[in-house]
Design an enzyme around this catalytic site. Structure first.
Site, PDB file in Angstrom:
ATOM      1  N   LYS A  13       0.781  -1.224   0.120  1.00 20.66           N
ATOM      2  CA  LYS A  13      -0.002  -0.159  -0.179  1.00 20.66           C
ATOM      3  C   LYS A  13       0.905   1.328   0.019  1.00 20.66           C
ATOM      4  CE  LYS A  13      -2.036  -1.266   3.919  1.00 20.66           C
ATOM      5  NZ  LYS A  13      -1.444  -2.549   4.232  1.00 20.66           N
ATOM      6  N   ARG A  85      -9.972   1.055   8.004  1.00 20.10           N
ATOM      7  CA  ARG A  85      -9.630  -0.429   8.624  1.00 20.10           C
ATOM      8  C   ARG A  85     -10.433  -1.183   8.971  1.00 20.10           C
ATOM      9  NH1 ARG A  85      -3.648   0.738   8.522  1.00 20.10           N
ATOM     10  NH2 ARG A  85      -2.706  -1.130   8.896  1.00 20.10           N
ATOM     11  N   ARG A 124      12.048  -5.273   4.281  1.00 18.00           N
ATOM     12  CA  ARG A 124      11.605  -3.773   4.219  1.00 18.00           C
ATOM     13  C   ARG A 124      12.538  -2.878   4.894  1.00 18.00           C
ATOM     14  NH1 ARG A 124       5.725  -1.771   5.322  1.00 18.00           N
ATOM     15  NH2 ARG A 124       6.029  -2.799   7.356  1.00 18.00           N
ATOM     16  N   ARG A 155      11.382  -1.077  10.591  1.00 16.22           N
ATOM     17  CA  ARG A 155      10.175  -0.603  11.548  1.00 16.22           C
ATOM     18  C   ARG A 155       9.980  -1.552  12.876  1.00 16.22           C
ATOM     19  NH1 ARG A 155       4.995   0.229   7.958  1.00 16.22           N
ATOM     20  NH2 ARG A 155       3.910  -0.730   9.498  1.00 16.22           N
ATOM     21  N   ARG A 166      -1.101  -8.429  13.218  1.00 14.41           N
ATOM     22  CA  ARG A 166      -1.394  -7.374  12.282  1.00 14.41           C
ATOM     23  C   ARG A 166      -2.156  -8.134  10.971  1.00 14.41           C
ATOM     24  NH1 ARG A 166       3.991  -4.967  11.297  1.00 14.41           N
ATOM     25  NH2 ARG A 166       3.109  -3.964   9.447  1.00 14.41           N
TER      26      ARG A 166
HETATM   27  P1  AP5 Z   1       4.899  -1.597   2.011  1.00 15.90           P
HETATM   28  O1  AP5 Z   1       4.436  -0.844   0.834  1.00 15.90           O
HETATM   29  O2  AP5 Z   1       5.537  -0.944   2.980  1.00 15.90           O
HETATM   30  O3  AP5 Z   1       3.735  -2.503   2.676  1.00 15.90           O
HETATM   31  P2  AP5 Z   1       2.149  -1.934   3.096  1.00 15.90           P
HETATM   32  O4  AP5 Z   1       1.215  -2.556   2.429  1.00 15.90           O
HETATM   33  O5  AP5 Z   1       2.182  -0.456   3.320  1.00 15.90           O
HETATM   34  O6  AP5 Z   1       2.168  -2.533   4.541  1.00 15.90           O
HETATM   35  P3  AP5 Z   1       2.623  -1.993   6.061  1.00 15.90           P
HETATM   36  O7  AP5 Z   1       3.230  -2.959   6.860  1.00 15.90           O
HETATM   37  O8  AP5 Z   1       3.068  -0.681   5.931  1.00 15.90           O
HETATM   38  O9  AP5 Z   1       0.991  -1.853   6.588  1.00 15.90           O
HETATM   39  P4  AP5 Z   1       0.442  -1.909   7.815  1.00 15.90           P
HETATM   40  O10 AP5 Z   1      -1.101  -1.706   7.387  1.00 15.90           O
HETATM   41  O11 AP5 Z   1       0.784  -3.080   8.619  1.00 15.90           O
HETATM   42  O12 AP5 Z   1       0.931  -0.587   8.312  1.00 15.90           O
HETATM   43  P5  AP5 Z   1       0.672   0.943   8.796  1.00 15.90           P
HETATM   44  O13 AP5 Z   1       1.953   1.643   8.645  1.00 15.90           O
HETATM   45  O14 AP5 Z   1      -0.638   1.144   7.778  1.00 15.90           O
HETATM   46  O15 AP5 Z   1       5.719  -2.799   1.220  1.00 15.90           O
HETATM   47  C1  AP5 Z   1       6.226  -3.952   1.929  1.00 15.90           C
HETATM   48  C2  AP5 Z   1       7.631  -4.306   1.485  1.00 15.90           C
HETATM   49  O16 AP5 Z   1       7.475  -4.930   0.395  1.00 15.90           O
HETATM   50  C3  AP5 Z   1       8.498  -3.250   1.411  1.00 15.90           C
HETATM   51  O17 AP5 Z   1      10.028  -3.411   1.565  1.00 15.90           O
HETATM   52  C4  AP5 Z   1       8.336  -2.865  -0.291  1.00 15.90           C
HETATM   53  O18 AP5 Z   1       9.590  -2.296  -0.980  1.00 15.90           O
HETATM   54  C5  AP5 Z   1       8.079  -4.322  -0.591  1.00 15.90           C
HETATM   55  N1  AP5 Z   1       7.110  -4.261  -1.773  1.00 15.90           N
HETATM   56  C6  AP5 Z   1       6.316  -3.777  -1.972  1.00 15.90           C
HETATM   57  N2  AP5 Z   1       5.529  -4.280  -3.025  1.00 15.90           N
HETATM   58  C7  AP5 Z   1       6.136  -5.165  -3.773  1.00 15.90           C
HETATM   59  C8  AP5 Z   1       6.108  -6.179  -4.768  1.00 15.90           C
HETATM   60  N3  AP5 Z   1       4.978  -6.119  -5.616  1.00 15.90           N
HETATM   61  N4  AP5 Z   1       7.174  -6.806  -5.077  1.00 15.90           N
HETATM   62  C9  AP5 Z   1       8.437  -7.185  -4.250  1.00 15.90           C
HETATM   63  N5  AP5 Z   1       8.349  -6.178  -2.999  1.00 15.90           N
HETATM   64  C10 AP5 Z   1       7.343  -5.349  -2.864  1.00 15.90           C
HETATM   65  O19 AP5 Z   1       0.129   0.673  10.063  1.00 15.90           O
HETATM   66  C11 AP5 Z   1       0.800   0.704  11.393  1.00 15.90           C
HETATM   67  C12 AP5 Z   1       0.063   0.772  12.571  1.00 15.90           C
HETATM   68  O20 AP5 Z   1      -0.576   2.060  12.802  1.00 15.90           O
HETATM   69  C13 AP5 Z   1      -0.961  -0.204  12.600  1.00 15.90           C
HETATM   70  O21 AP5 Z   1      -0.590  -1.485  12.998  1.00 15.90           O
HETATM   71  C14 AP5 Z   1      -1.701   0.365  13.742  1.00 15.90           C
HETATM   72  O22 AP5 Z   1      -1.602   0.094  15.039  1.00 15.90           O
HETATM   73  C15 AP5 Z   1      -1.704   1.985  13.458  1.00 15.90           C
HETATM   74  N6  AP5 Z   1      -2.751   2.262  12.250  1.00 15.90           N
HETATM   75  C16 AP5 Z   1      -2.301   2.684  11.097  1.00 15.90           C
HETATM   76  N7  AP5 Z   1      -3.903   3.203  10.476  1.00 15.90           N
HETATM   77  C17 AP5 Z   1      -4.853   2.832  11.208  1.00 15.90           C
HETATM   78  C18 AP5 Z   1      -6.100   2.793  11.125  1.00 15.90           C
HETATM   79  N8  AP5 Z   1      -6.659   3.327  10.205  1.00 15.90           N
HETATM   80  N9  AP5 Z   1      -6.792   2.612  12.260  1.00 15.90           N
HETATM   81  C19 AP5 Z   1      -6.298   2.061  13.325  1.00 15.90           C
HETATM   82  N10 AP5 Z   1      -4.875   1.851  13.751  1.00 15.90           N
HETATM   83  C20 AP5 Z   1      -4.105   2.335  12.541  1.00 15.90           C
END
Ligand code: AP5
Length: 211
Positions: A13, A85, A124, A155, A166
């Site tokens: 994402k 979410r 990552r 991270r 998660r």
């Molecule tokens: P990346 O793009 O970083 O993946 P992502 O889908 O963004 O994964 P996240 O781990 O960031 O999602 P998340 O939902 O757990 O975390 P968030 O920060 O939103 O890609 C991952 C890796 O793969 C990278 O190294 C990239 O280079 C590689 N890659 C990507 N695409 C690829 C491909 N096609 N092929 C090969 N490699 C690839 O949330 C963190 C925390 O914040 C949550 O746990 C929660 O506590 C809180 N939070 C955030 N939003 C909310 C909400 N709306 N409500 C409540 N709590 C929230």
């Protein structure tokens, strides 16, 4: 462009939101980045939400909604990464959109199997200087400091235990949103196991069709 990116942890994402934002000029709004920035600032709110983040649990809805609201008001073209979410956040988003007289073009669900994602996330790295996301194998950080000085760090919530939690939270609370948006005819699903540029192209083509 007004789109929501849904998808499990590591589906890409953040990676795709950054690329689409660079190509289209739409603002990338990541609630995960907002959460991490608040924690880093060591504010009262940051201390309150740190535990949720580190354990891989969702931060309470009312906190997240108030955190992201000003960003939504501020730009008319955006990509939401990590919000909504759950159903109550999706309903809050609908209300906010009504207030600013705007509509979603599409909800894009990035799909990939859990085991592939756990493996992917171990590679990552995120730049502390720019926030840009890299992958040691698939999208390595630049060697020259001019483009992005780094450092490139892992991270804190990318431990296997937090990751498994998660993913559970995703399947229980976020995945049902696919039905929420399918019922409105704006859901697009994309195979996130393709390489990064292929996923970007597929998202852009699908969104163009919906808009
Ligand atoms: P990346 O793009 O970083 O993946 P992502 O889908 O963004 O994964 P996240 O781990 O960031 O999602 P998340 O939902 O757990 O975390 P968030 O920060 O939103 O890609 C991952 C890796 O793969 C990278 O190294 C990239 O280079 C590689 N890659 C990507 N695409 C690829 C491909 N096609 N092929 C090969 N490699 C690839 O949330 C963190 C925390 O914040 C949550 O746990 C929660 O506590 C809180 N939070 C955030 N939003 C909310 C909400 N709306 N409500 C409540 N709590 C929230």
């Amino acid at each position: 462009m007004r789109i929501v990116l849904l998808g499990p942890q590591g589906a890409g994402k953040g990676t795709q939101a950054q690329r689409i934002s660079e190509k289209s000029g739409a603002r990338h709004i990541s609630t995960g980045d907002l959460v991490r920035a608040e924690i880093k600032s060591d504010s009262e709110l940051g201390r309150q939400i740190k535990d949720y983040n580190d354990r891989g649990e969702l931060v309470p809805d009312e906190i997240i909604i108030e955190m992201m609201r000003p960003y939504l008001d501020d730009a008319d073209s955006w990509i939401l990464d990590g919000f909504p979410r759950n159903e109550s956040q999706a309903e809050a988003l609908d209300e906010m959109l009504e207030e600013i007289d705007a509509e979603l073009d599409a909800a894009v669900a990035l799909e990939a199997p859990d085991e592939a994602l756990i493996q992917r996330l171990s590679g990552r790295r995120t730049s502390e200087a720019t926030g840009r996301i890299y992958h040691l194998e698939h999208d390595p950080p630049p060697e020259s400091g001019e483009e992005d000085p780094g450092p490139f760090v892992q991270r804190k919530d990318d431990t296997e235990e937090a990751l498994r939690r998660r993913l559970e939270v995703y399947h229980e609370h976020t995945e049902p949103l696919k039905h929420y948006y399918a019922d409105r005819g704006i859901l697009v699903t994309v195979d996130a196991t393709q390489n990064i540029p292929e996923v970007t192209e597929e998202i852009l083509d699908a969104v163009e069709e919906k808009a």
